[in-house]
Scaffold this motif. Structure first.
Motif, PDB file in Angstrom:
ATOM      1  N   GLU A   1       0.807  -1.219   0.000  1.00 19.42           N
ATOM      2  CA  GLU A   1       0.000   0.000   0.000  1.00 19.42           C
ATOM      3  C   GLU A   1       0.842   1.272   0.000  1.00 19.42           C
ATOM      4  O   GLU A   1       0.325   2.369   0.118  1.00 19.42           O
ATOM      5  N   GLY A   2       2.163   1.117  -0.132  1.00 17.57           N
ATOM      6  CA  GLY A   2       3.080   2.252  -0.113  1.00 17.57           C
ATOM      7  C   GLY A   2       3.794   2.331   1.225  1.00 17.57           C
ATOM      8  O   GLY A   2       3.307   1.822   2.227  1.00 17.57           O
ATOM      9  N   GLY A   3       4.948   2.900   1.245  1.00 16.37           N
ATOM     10  CA  GLY A   3       5.746   2.988   2.457  1.00 16.37           C
ATOM     11  C   GLY A   3       6.592   1.741   2.642  1.00 16.37           C
ATOM     12  O   GLY A   3       6.830   0.991   1.687  1.00 16.37           O
ATOM     13  N   PHE A   4       7.027   1.512   3.870  1.00 18.64           N
ATOM     14  CA  PHE A   4       7.940   0.414   4.160  1.00 18.64           C
ATOM     15  C   PHE A   4       7.496  -0.350   5.394  1.00 18.64           C
ATOM     16  O   PHE A   4       6.998   0.226   6.350  1.00 18.64           O
ATOM     17  N   GLN A   5       7.704  -1.656   5.336  1.00 15.87           N
ATOM     18  CA  GLN A   5       7.381  -2.528   6.463  1.00 15.87           C
ATOM     19  C   GLN A   5       8.664  -3.188   6.951  1.00 15.87           C
ATOM     20  O   GLN A   5       9.541  -3.514   6.162  1.00 15.87           O
ATOM     21  N   ALA A   6       8.756  -3.381   8.269  1.00 16.63           N
ATOM     22  CA  ALA A   6       9.926  -4.015   8.871  1.00 16.63           C
ATOM     23  C   ALA A   6       9.619  -5.462   9.221  1.00 16.63           C
ATOM     24  O   ALA A   6       8.574  -5.762   9.799  1.00 16.63           O
TER      25      ALA A   6
ATOM     26  N   VAL B   1       8.990   6.565   5.879  1.00 14.83           N
ATOM     27  CA  VAL B   1      10.448   6.656   5.707  1.00 14.83           C
ATOM     28  C   VAL B   1      11.078   5.315   6.087  1.00 14.83           C
ATOM     29  O   VAL B   1      10.818   4.775   7.166  1.00 14.83           O
ATOM     30  N   GLU B   2      11.911   4.772   5.206  1.00  9.95           N
ATOM     31  CA  GLU B   2      12.522   3.461   5.427  1.00  9.95           C
ATOM     32  C   GLU B   2      13.394   3.433   6.678  1.00  9.95           C
ATOM     33  O   GLU B   2      13.401   2.452   7.418  1.00  9.95           O
ATOM     34  N   ARG B   3      14.113   4.500   6.930  1.00 16.44           N
ATOM     35  CA  ARG B   3      14.968   4.581   8.118  1.00 16.44           C
ATOM     36  C   ARG B   3      14.153   4.411   9.393  1.00 16.44           C
ATOM     37  O   ARG B   3      14.560   3.727  10.329  1.00 16.44           O
ATOM     38  N   GLU B   4      12.964   5.007   9.437  1.00 21.56           N
ATOM     39  CA  GLU B   4      12.088   4.879  10.602  1.00 21.56           C
ATOM     40  C   GLU B   4      11.612   3.439  10.779  1.00 21.56           C
ATOM     41  O   GLU B   4      11.465   2.964  11.905  1.00 21.56           O
ATOM     42  N   ALA B   5      11.376   2.744   9.683  1.00 19.83           N
ATOM     43  CA  ALA B   5      10.966   1.340   9.759  1.00 19.83           C
ATOM     44  C   ALA B   5      12.060   0.500  10.413  1.00 19.83           C
ATOM     45  O   ALA B   5      11.779  -0.356  11.257  1.00 19.83           O
ATOM     46  N   VAL B   6      13.310   0.751  10.063  1.00 17.95           N
ATOM     47  CA  VAL B   6      14.432   0.012  10.651  1.00 17.95           C
ATOM     48  C   VAL B   6      14.568   0.336  12.131  1.00 17.95           C
ATOM     49  O   VAL B   6      14.680  -0.576  12.968  1.00 17.95           O
ATOM     50  N   LEU B   7      14.561   1.609  12.484  1.00 15.96           N
ATOM     51  CA  LEU B   7      14.726   1.997  13.884  1.00 15.96           C
ATOM     52  C   LEU B   7      13.602   1.462  14.762  1.00 15.96           C
ATOM     53  O   LEU B   7      13.839   0.935  15.855  1.00 15.96           O
ATOM     54  N   GLU B   8      12.365   1.569  14.297  1.00 15.27           N
ATOM     55  CA  GLU B   8      11.236   1.051  15.062  1.00 15.27           C
ATOM     56  C   GLU B   8      11.264  -0.471  15.135  1.00 15.27           C
ATOM     57  O   GLU B   8      10.868  -1.063  16.139  1.00 15.27           O
ATOM     58  N   GLY B   9      11.743  -1.117  14.079  1.00 11.19           N
ATOM     59  CA  GLY B   9      11.873  -2.569  14.094  1.00 11.19           C
ATOM     60  C   GLY B   9      12.875  -3.021  15.139  1.00 11.19           C
ATOM     61  O   GLY B   9      12.628  -3.977  15.886  1.00 11.19           O
ATOM     62  N   LEU B  10      14.021  -2.345  15.217  1.00 12.10           N
ATOM     63  CA  LEU B  10      15.014  -2.670  16.247  1.00 12.10           C
ATOM     64  C   LEU B  10      14.442  -2.435  17.641  1.00 12.10           C
ATOM     65  O   LEU B  10      14.609  -3.260  18.549  1.00 12.10           O
ATOM     66  N   ARG B  11      13.745  -1.331  17.808  1.00  8.92           N
ATOM     67  CA  ARG B  11      13.139  -1.015  19.107  1.00  8.92           C
ATOM     68  C   ARG B  11      12.109  -2.081  19.495  1.00  8.92           C
ATOM     69  O   ARG B  11      12.085  -2.559  20.628  1.00  8.92           O
ATOM     70  N   GLU B  12      11.283  -2.482  18.552  1.00 15.26           N
ATOM     71  CA  GLU B  12      10.262  -3.503  18.806  1.00 15.26           C
ATOM     72  C   GLU B  12      10.910  -4.845  19.156  1.00 15.26           C
ATOM     73  O   GLU B  12      10.469  -5.540  20.067  1.00 15.26           O
TER      74      GLU B  12
END
Length: 79
Positions: A23-28, A53-64
């Motif tokens: 649907e657009g954007g990025f998933q982690a 933003v792809e960078r936010e997907a990575v950072l939130e994925g690490l945090r999760e």
């Protein structure tokens, strides 16, 4: 472009990869791993949100992933 990252805490590790969401954007995609003499443990799951933003997907994925480890090591969750 796909971004990946990893973090380690003791015998636990988290790795994250991003991919374009339909649907657009990025998933982690988050991979949690624990290595121990009793046997290795792995768990893979997707972050619930899609990020613009792809960078936010990575950072939130690490945090999760790190939050998941904290919950697992305190026996708050069982998988």
């Amino acid at each position: 472009m796909t971004i990946s990252a990893n973090a380690q805490q003791g015998s636990w590790s988290v790795s994250v990869e991003t991919e374009a969401a339909p649907e657009g954007g990025f998933q982690a995609t988050i991979h949690v791993k624990h290595e121990s003499p009793e046997g290795d443990f792995e768990h893979t799951f997707h972050h619930a949100r899609v990020f613009i933003v792809e960078r936010e997907a990575v950072l939130e994925g690490l945090r999760e992933g790190m939050t998941w480890i904290a919950l697992k090591t305190t026996r708050t969750i069982g998988v």
